[in-house]
Design a protein around this motif. Structure first.
Motif, PDB file in Angstrom:
ATOM      1  N   VAL A  46       0.875  -1.177   0.000  1.00  0.00           N
ATOM      2  CA  VAL A  46       0.000   0.000   0.000  1.00  0.00           C
ATOM      3  C   VAL A  46       0.908   1.222   0.000  1.00  0.00           C
ATOM      4  O   VAL A  46       1.680   1.436   0.937  1.00  0.00           O
ATOM      5  N   PHE A  47       0.822   2.016  -1.054  1.00  0.00           N
ATOM      6  CA  PHE A  47       1.787   3.091  -1.239  1.00  0.00           C
ATOM      7  C   PHE A  47       1.348   4.409  -0.604  1.00  0.00           C
ATOM      8  O   PHE A  47       0.159   4.725  -0.535  1.00  0.00           O
ATOM      9  N   VAL A  48       2.357   5.154  -0.148  1.00  0.00           N
ATOM     10  CA  VAL A  48       2.192   6.500   0.398  1.00  0.00           C
ATOM     11  C   VAL A  48       3.221   7.382  -0.291  1.00  0.00           C
ATOM     12  O   VAL A  48       4.383   6.977  -0.444  1.00  0.00           O
ATOM     13  N   ASP A  49       2.826   8.574  -0.689  1.00  0.00           N
ATOM     14  CA  ASP A  49       3.731   9.466  -1.420  1.00  0.00           C
ATOM     15  C   ASP A  49       4.901   9.920  -0.541  1.00  0.00           C
ATOM     16  O   ASP A  49       4.915   9.699   0.676  1.00  0.00           O
ATOM     17  N   ILE A  50       5.861  10.575  -1.170  1.00  0.00           N
ATOM     18  CA  ILE A  50       7.101  10.973  -0.496  1.00  0.00           C
ATOM     19  C   ILE A  50       7.129  12.469  -0.183  1.00  0.00           C
ATOM     20  O   ILE A  50       6.350  13.248  -0.719  1.00  0.00           O
ATOM     21  N   GLY A  77      -4.209  -1.330  -9.281  1.00  0.00           N
ATOM     22  CA  GLY A  77      -5.197  -0.352  -9.716  1.00  0.00           C
ATOM     23  C   GLY A  77      -4.794   1.101  -9.583  1.00  0.00           C
ATOM     24  O   GLY A  77      -5.645   1.996  -9.683  1.00  0.00           O
ATOM     25  N   TYR A  78      -3.505   1.364  -9.367  1.00  0.00           N
ATOM     26  CA  TYR A  78      -3.064   2.762  -9.287  1.00  0.00           C
ATOM     27  C   TYR A  78      -2.977   3.371 -10.686  1.00  0.00           C
ATOM     28  O   TYR A  78      -2.881   2.660 -11.690  1.00  0.00           O
ATOM     29  N   LYS A  79      -2.993   4.701 -10.738  1.00  0.00           N
ATOM     30  CA  LYS A  79      -2.919   5.408 -12.021  1.00  0.00           C
ATOM     31  C   LYS A  79      -2.028   6.637 -11.891  1.00  0.00           C
ATOM     32  O   LYS A  79      -1.678   7.058 -10.776  1.00  0.00           O
ATOM     33  N   ILE A  80      -1.692   7.224 -13.046  1.00  0.00           N
ATOM     34  CA  ILE A  80      -0.912   8.462 -13.053  1.00  0.00           C
ATOM     35  C   ILE A  80      -1.667   9.531 -12.272  1.00  0.00           C
ATOM     36  O   ILE A  80      -2.874   9.706 -12.441  1.00  0.00           O
ATOM     37  N   GLY A  81      -0.950  10.227 -11.399  1.00  0.00           N
ATOM     38  CA  GLY A  81      -1.558  11.269 -10.588  1.00  0.00           C
ATOM     39  C   GLY A  81      -1.844  10.844  -9.160  1.00  0.00           C
ATOM     40  O   GLY A  81      -2.123  11.684  -8.299  1.00  0.00           O
ATOM     41  N   ASP A  82      -1.762   9.534  -8.875  1.00  0.00           N
ATOM     42  CA  ASP A  82      -2.070   9.064  -7.515  1.00  0.00           C
ATOM     43  C   ASP A  82      -1.015   9.504  -6.510  1.00  0.00           C
ATOM     44  O   ASP A  82      -1.341   9.764  -5.347  1.00  0.00           O
ATOM     45  N   PHE A  83       0.248   9.563  -6.931  1.00  0.00           N
ATOM     46  CA  PHE A  83       1.336   9.964  -6.039  1.00  0.00           C
ATOM     47  C   PHE A  83       2.177  11.017  -6.761  1.00  0.00           C
ATOM     48  O   PHE A  83       3.256  10.723  -7.287  1.00  0.00           O
ATOM     49  N   PRO A  84       1.690  12.231  -6.791  1.00  0.00           N
ATOM     50  CA  PRO A  84       2.276  13.254  -7.670  1.00  0.00           C
ATOM     51  C   PRO A  84       3.724  13.615  -7.359  1.00  0.00           C
ATOM     52  O   PRO A  84       4.496  13.874  -8.286  1.00  0.00           O
ATOM     53  N   ILE A  85       4.107  13.632  -6.088  1.00  0.00           N
ATOM     54  CA  ILE A  85       5.496  13.989  -5.769  1.00  0.00           C
ATOM     55  C   ILE A  85       6.444  12.920  -6.300  1.00  0.00           C
ATOM     56  O   ILE A  85       7.466  13.222  -6.921  1.00  0.00           O
ATOM     57  N   SER A  86       6.105  11.664  -6.073  1.00  0.00           N
ATOM     58  CA  SER A  86       6.925  10.567  -6.602  1.00  0.00           C
ATOM     59  C   SER A  86       7.047  10.642  -8.117  1.00  0.00           C
ATOM     60  O   SER A  86       8.113  10.385  -8.687  1.00  0.00           O
ATOM     61  N   GLU A  87       5.956  10.999  -8.779  1.00  0.00           N
ATOM     62  CA  GLU A  87       5.960  11.072 -10.236  1.00  0.00           C
ATOM     63  C   GLU A  87       6.816  12.229 -10.741  1.00  0.00           C
ATOM     64  O   GLU A  87       7.585  12.079 -11.694  1.00  0.00           O
ATOM     65  N   ILE A  88       6.696  13.387 -10.094  1.00  0.00           N
ATOM     66  CA  ILE A  88       7.513  14.542 -10.488  1.00  0.00           C
ATOM     67  C   ILE A  88       8.998  14.239 -10.296  1.00  0.00           C
ATOM     68  O   ILE A  88       9.826  14.461 -11.180  1.00  0.00           O
ATOM     69  N   VAL A  89       9.335  13.728  -9.108  1.00  0.00           N
ATOM     70  CA  VAL A  89      10.740  13.456  -8.792  1.00  0.00           C
ATOM     71  C   VAL A  89      11.312  12.401  -9.736  1.00  0.00           C
ATOM     72  O   VAL A  89      12.447  12.531 -10.221  1.00  0.00           O
ATOM     73  N   SER A  90      10.548  11.365 -10.028  1.00  0.00           N
ATOM     74  CA  SER A  90      11.063  10.297 -10.893  1.00  0.00           C
ATOM     75  C   SER A  90      11.370  10.799 -12.304  1.00  0.00           C
ATOM     76  O   SER A  90      12.227  10.244 -12.995  1.00  0.00           O
ATOM     77  N   ASN A  91      10.691  11.858 -12.722  1.00  0.00           N
ATOM     78  CA  ASN A  91      10.945  12.432 -14.045  1.00  0.00           C
ATOM     79  C   ASN A  91      12.138  13.375 -14.069  1.00  0.00           C
ATOM     80  O   ASN A  91      12.649  13.709 -15.146  1.00  0.00           O
ATOM     81  N   GLU A  92      12.596  13.823 -12.896  1.00  0.00           N
ATOM     82  CA  GLU A  92      13.652  14.832 -12.833  1.00  0.00           C
ATOM     83  C   GLU A  92      14.939  14.357 -12.165  1.00  0.00           C
ATOM     84  O   GLU A  92      15.986  14.960 -12.340  1.00  0.00           O
ATOM     85  N   ILE A  93      14.873  13.284 -11.406  1.00  0.00           N
ATOM     86  CA  ILE A  93      16.011  12.874 -10.574  1.00  0.00           C
ATOM     87  C   ILE A  93      17.166  12.353 -11.424  1.00  0.00           C
ATOM     88  O   ILE A  93      16.959  11.678 -12.440  1.00  0.00           O
TER      89      ILE A  93
END
Length: 364
Positions: free
Chosen positions: A101-105, A323-339
């Motif tokens: 069960v995921f929680v954003d960062i 069942g997760y989708k894009i936008g569910d964990f926005p900080i993780s998604e932003i960071v993964s695109n820039e790190i």
């Protein structure tokens, strides 16, 4: 100039005679599995962390499995963790039949956002598994408080943070069970695969010791379902040399990180170590736009880089069933695109770092 990302050859050459003697000793005695060399390492690991029990094992992934198996986690259970980490963290949960069960960062530390954990707890939750990412320990006090409130275990995935501190306590000694990895590129790495689990709970320690040798309590008597999870003596011999010099390695890594931050100050987003913590700098990870283009141009200048991690776990194909989708964990998604991680090892020279940062700044 050509720069080595982790410089494992230099790590060997710096203590070549000690490594060669330690490895030769194991080969000469032919004691390849367990034995006094492994016992010596476990004693050193326990003393280093001030944790009552340090139990070596085959790798960091098996360390996570041992921790959860000892806690009885399995089908129908849930374990709360982060989607911004190496896949082993959530993979092992799923492997045992439980549900990650995921929680954003947090955007500053890249570790799990403790303010978002409690809302994810259900009657099926059995543990919280924070990851101490890039060498810095997660915010363990609120995590442990939440766990105590709901009678949950806490497993620190300290694969990248061995030697780091949180409010004066060492990584792997800040929760119910701590785990780490000795993969060669880790701050404390062996010459192959290796890992360890840590606990102050005597019963859990005995259980994990048994489970790493197929659940044996004595030869051919099996109390638990376990695994072949032993650390071989050759890797223990290497780690016995390395841990004796580890404080110095950590100090040098911290000096390299400080120099990077000085050279890059204000030019881009650089990593932050929070005031109540220290980092062992498993990675020095910056954030950039146009990452692929920057990496390519740096490579042309002899500067390697890496991405840890380009795709968060909730968007990985293997976890599509969650069942997760894009936008569910926005900080993780932003960071993964820039790190993007820059070369990090104790041997980087001032001249090399100045060259790296000069070339990088011209691309920003």
């Amino acid at each position: 100039m050509k720069i080595d990302f982790a410089n494992l050859p230099k790590a060997y050459l710096e203590h070549k005679e000690e490594f060669d003697n330690a490895i030769s000793s194991v080969v000469e005695t032919s004691g390849f599995i367990m034995g006094p060399v492994v016992n010596e390492l476990e004693k050193k690991l326990s003393e280093f962390t001030s944790c009552n029990h340090a139990i070596s094992c085959s790798n960091g992934t098996d360390a996570l499995l041992l921790a959860m198996m000892a806690l009885g986690i399995g089908a129908g259970d849930e374990v709360i963790t982060t989607p911004f980490t190496f896949i082993a963290t959530a993979e092992t949960i799923a492997f045992l039949g439980a549900t990650p069960v995921f929680v954003d960062i947090e955007e500053d530390s890249y570790n799990i956002d403790t303010t978002k954990i409690e809302e994810k707890i259900t009657s099926k939750t059995k543990a919280i598994m924070p990851v101490s990412l890039y060498g810095q320990i997660a915010d363990m006090d609120p995590i442990n408080e939440i766990a105590a409130k709901y009678k949950l275990a806490v497993i620190e995935d300290g694969a990248q943070s061995f030697g780091a501190t949180y409010k004066g306590k060492k990584s792997c000694n800040v929760s119910t069970i701590g785990t780490t990895s000795f993969f060669p590129a880790k701050p404390l790495g062996c010459f192959g695969d290796g890992g360890a689990v840590f606990t102050n709970d005597d019963d859990l320690a005995e259980k994990m010791k048994s489970m790493r040798i197929h659940g044996q309590t004595k030869r051919y008597h099996h109390k638990y379902i376990g695994m072949g999870g032993r650390l071989d003596a050759l890797q223990a011999a290497v780690l016995n040399v390395k841990i004796d010099n580890y404080d110095n390695d950590v100090r040098r890594r911290q000096e390299v990180a400080s120099r990077y931050s000085e050279l890059l100050n204000g030019k881009l987003i650089t990593p932050i170590v929070l005031k109540d913590r220290t980092s062992v700098w498993a990675q020095y990870s910056i954030r950039v736009n146009d990452r692929e283009e920057i990496q390519l141009k740096l490579k042309e200048k002899g500067i390697p880089s890496a991405v840890h991690y380009p795709k968060p776990l909730h968007l990985q194909e293997c976890f599509k069933y969650l069942g997760y989708k894009i936008g569910d964990f926005p900080i993780s998604e932003i960071v993964s695109n820039e790190i993007m991680s820059l070369p990090m090892n104790p041997y980087l020279t001032k001249e090399e770092q100045e060259y790296i940062c000069k070339e990088l700044i011209t691309l920003i």
